[in-house]
Scaffold this active site. Sequence first.
Site, mmCIF file in Angstrom:
data_model
loop_
_atom_site.group_PDB
_atom_site.id
_atom_site.type_symbol
_atom_site.label_atom_id
_atom_site.label_comp_id
_atom_site.label_asym_id
_atom_site.label_seq_id
_atom_site.Cartn_x
_atom_site.Cartn_y
_atom_site.Cartn_z
ATOM 1 N N GLN A 19 6.640 -64.801 -95.717
ATOM 2 C CA GLN A 19 7.770 -64.186 -96.412
ATOM 3 C C GLN A 19 7.825 -62.674 -96.248
ATOM 4 O O GLN A 19 8.884 -62.076 -96.444
ATOM 5 C CB GLN A 19 7.726 -64.553 -97.896
ATOM 6 C CG GLN A 19 7.998 -66.029 -98.154
ATOM 7 C CD GLN A 19 7.973 -66.379 -99.619
ATOM 8 O OE1 GLN A 19 6.921 -66.657 -100.163
ATOM 9 N NE2 GLN A 19 9.125 -66.366 -100.260
ATOM 10 N N HIS A 120 -0.414 -71.044 -97.798
ATOM 11 C CA HIS A 120 0.865 -70.855 -98.473
ATOM 12 C C HIS A 120 1.964 -71.196 -97.463
ATOM 13 O O HIS A 120 2.789 -70.355 -97.112
ATOM 14 C CB HIS A 120 1.012 -69.425 -99.003
ATOM 15 C CG HIS A 120 2.070 -69.269 -100.047
ATOM 16 N ND1 HIS A 120 1.875 -68.561 -101.228
ATOM 17 C CD2 HIS A 120 3.342 -69.714 -100.108
ATOM 18 C CE1 HIS A 120 2.983 -68.586 -101.949
ATOM 19 N NE2 HIS A 120 3.900 -69.270 -101.276
ATOM 20 N N ASN A 164 -1.384 -73.580 -102.077
ATOM 21 C CA ASN A 164 -0.319 -73.148 -102.981
ATOM 22 C C ASN A 164 0.727 -74.250 -103.132
ATOM 23 O O ASN A 164 1.335 -74.687 -102.157
ATOM 24 C CB ASN A 164 0.374 -71.897 -102.434
ATOM 25 C CG ASN A 164 1.498 -71.431 -103.349
ATOM 26 O OD1 ASN A 164 1.249 -70.848 -104.402
ATOM 27 N ND2 ASN A 164 2.750 -71.702 -102.975
ATOM 28 N N GLU A 165 0.891 -74.724 -104.365
ATOM 29 C CA GLU A 165 1.974 -75.633 -104.742
ATOM 30 C C GLU A 165 2.045 -76.909 -103.891
ATOM 31 O O GLU A 165 3.026 -77.160 -103.180
ATOM 32 C CB GLU A 165 3.319 -74.911 -104.700
ATOM 33 C CG GLU A 165 3.413 -73.735 -105.640
ATOM 34 C CD GLU A 165 4.781 -73.072 -105.645
ATOM 35 O OE1 GLU A 165 5.030 -72.250 -106.542
ATOM 36 O OE2 GLU A 165 5.611 -73.374 -104.749
ATOM 37 N N TYR A 295 8.351 -70.952 -113.315
ATOM 38 C CA TYR A 295 9.639 -70.278 -113.230
ATOM 39 C C TYR A 295 10.674 -70.806 -114.223
ATOM 40 O O TYR A 295 11.514 -70.038 -114.690
ATOM 41 C CB TYR A 295 10.216 -70.426 -111.813
ATOM 42 C CG TYR A 295 9.444 -69.654 -110.775
ATOM 43 C CD1 TYR A 295 9.702 -68.305 -110.550
ATOM 44 C CD2 TYR A 295 8.447 -70.265 -110.028
ATOM 45 C CE1 TYR A 295 8.985 -67.584 -109.601
ATOM 46 C CE2 TYR A 295 7.731 -69.560 -109.071
ATOM 47 C CZ TYR A 295 8.002 -68.219 -108.867
ATOM 48 O OH TYR A 295 7.285 -67.511 -107.942
ATOM 49 N N GLU A 352 2.137 -66.903 -110.259
ATOM 50 C CA GLU A 352 3.504 -66.499 -109.912
ATOM 51 C C GLU A 352 4.382 -66.654 -111.147
ATOM 52 O O GLU A 352 4.349 -67.689 -111.816
ATOM 53 C CB GLU A 352 4.103 -67.373 -108.793
ATOM 54 C CG GLU A 352 3.528 -67.163 -107.416
ATOM 55 C CD GLU A 352 4.215 -68.028 -106.370
ATOM 56 O OE1 GLU A 352 5.405 -68.397 -106.561
ATOM 57 O OE2 GLU A 352 3.558 -68.361 -105.362
ATOM 58 N N TRP A 398 5.869 -62.462 -109.367
ATOM 59 C CA TRP A 398 6.489 -62.796 -108.095
ATOM 60 C C TRP A 398 7.850 -62.102 -108.080
ATOM 61 O O TRP A 398 8.712 -62.430 -108.862
ATOM 62 C CB TRP A 398 6.675 -64.311 -107.913
ATOM 63 C CG TRP A 398 7.204 -64.601 -106.543
ATOM 64 C CD1 TRP A 398 8.527 -64.656 -106.159
ATOM 65 C CD2 TRP A 398 6.442 -64.799 -105.352
ATOM 66 N NE1 TRP A 398 8.625 -64.881 -104.819
ATOM 67 C CE2 TRP A 398 7.363 -64.971 -104.288
ATOM 68 C CE3 TRP A 398 5.077 -64.844 -105.081
ATOM 69 C CZ2 TRP A 398 6.944 -65.193 -102.982
ATOM 70 C CZ3 TRP A 398 4.684 -65.061 -103.786
ATOM 71 C CH2 TRP A 398 5.607 -65.241 -102.750
ATOM 72 N N GLU A 405 13.216 -65.586 -98.635
ATOM 73 C CA GLU A 405 13.052 -66.587 -99.690
ATOM 74 C C GLU A 405 13.334 -67.983 -99.136
ATOM 75 O O GLU A 405 14.268 -68.683 -99.525
ATOM 76 C CB GLU A 405 13.954 -66.263 -100.882
ATOM 77 C CG GLU A 405 13.756 -67.145 -102.102
ATOM 78 C CD GLU A 405 12.308 -67.288 -102.526
ATOM 79 O OE1 GLU A 405 11.919 -68.411 -102.872
ATOM 80 O OE2 GLU A 405 11.550 -66.289 -102.488
ATOM 81 N N TRP A 406 12.516 -68.390 -98.161
ATOM 82 C CA TRP A 406 12.548 -69.729 -97.601
ATOM 83 C C TRP A 406 13.965 -70.157 -97.210
ATOM 84 O O TRP A 406 14.621 -69.429 -96.478
ATOM 85 C CB TRP A 406 11.866 -70.718 -98.559
ATOM 86 C CG TRP A 406 10.489 -70.282 -98.968
ATOM 87 C CD1 TRP A 406 10.062 -69.975 -100.229
ATOM 88 C CD2 TRP A 406 9.340 -70.052 -98.116
ATOM 89 N NE1 TRP A 406 8.745 -69.589 -100.224
ATOM 90 C CE2 TRP A 406 8.272 -69.634 -98.951
ATOM 91 C CE3 TRP A 406 9.105 -70.171 -96.739
ATOM 92 C CZ2 TRP A 406 7.009 -69.328 -98.457
ATOM 93 C CZ3 TRP A 406 7.845 -69.866 -96.233
ATOM 94 C CH2 TRP A 406 6.817 -69.447 -97.086
#
Length: 445
Positions: A19, A120, A164-165, A295, A352, A398, A405-406
């Site tokens: 990113q 990530h 990550n995630e 989030y 995050e 974050w 952003e992806w």
Amino acid sequence: MTNLFPKNFEWGVATSSYQIEGAALEDGRTAGIWDAFCEDHSRIADGSDGAVACDHYHRFREDVALMRELGVTSYRMSFSWPRLFPTDSPEPNEQGVRFYRELFAALHDAGISVMATLYHWDLPVWLARRGGFASRETAQVFADFATRLFSLFGDDVDYWVTINEPSVIASLGYITGEHAPGERDMAKAMAAAHHLLLAHGLAVQRFREAGLRSKIGIVLNLVKYVPDSPRPRDRFARFKLDLFYNEWFLSALGEGRYPPLPAGFLRRAKCHPDVHHGDMEIIAQPVDFVGVNYYTRARVRAAHCPSQMNCVLADDPGDEATDMGWTIDPDGLRDVCKRVYRTLRKPLYITENGAAFDDELTGGAVHDEKRTDYLRRHIEAVEQLLLDWVDVRGYYVWSLLDNFEWAHGYTRRFGITHVNFDTGERTPKDSALWYRDFIRDHRRS
């Protein structure tokens, strides 16, 4: 707000390699799955890619100086696997190694600790062609990758994160196809979910064998799901989403088992992962901490559709939301952290937390009142967690920078620092200045 934060509480900012780094094909780096994914410009909202991004690869000293000015005590970053190992050779790319060593040296000189994420989402294409995380082999290759990084960087890293995630990788990468590798195959999604957790466990084993003084954990993205109505069908829809995206990973890590999936789901999916003898013991071995990415809260409604989950995310009318359409709910942070702490009983880091808003640079400043309010309210929720005796040891915003952003490309700005993507110029937003002042007033010497 009172000051309940302990002396060694980490006040941080977070980023990830693809990113922000840019330099996508420089100094020996080869393509990763996001480079390949972005070649189909229709997959990215603005048709962009991360080839340049924030140009952090060339401007990292400027970014470290920015962190120092903000007074942060810790920086969460991630390694670019295709930069460090551009082929399947065990020999690392020395230019990639040098970049991270220089970054870590600059951070330590600035008095900033390092939280480094091994994975990530930056998988090399050469490994994706062998099946990626849908293949069991990748878990073993990842363990070898981790071993090499432990040897290369050792205690230059204060906190290691394995994955990550994993829930987001499995869902957006293999169910909806919104993220790289862009698959839409439930069987592969379930396989990837298991292999990601297995890769985590194998890496933790290698870490213990290496005898490093630093700490290691995993980062989970958790969503507070609520039913759209009291109707049983909406409550069951909420249960299914929570089961797959939250409980699946918590149960595996905390109890060494996967929760049973609803029979109807299994009939449609036909894809329970192939769990080998000993896998769950590897996955559930103790870690030093757990990272929580939070989030939003999500409202769930049952739907008559061919989806594996047979449910949709419903609108939250009247509630505040970010530009991602994500409901702002600081209480949700408290709820998910309590759940993780109750299940895993490990120290937590909020790895995050942040918000995207349509920021404008005006007169050399960005007046992002909504983001400042978002951060203030969520940090208050962290303080309440401390009052509730939840062992939270750090909070990472974050993100440090507006970035790629992806699938949203550059259309969503999460940074507390504005980035001009034409010139690379950095401008701290009002939220960054607020965070600086907050850290100064709440950091215990």
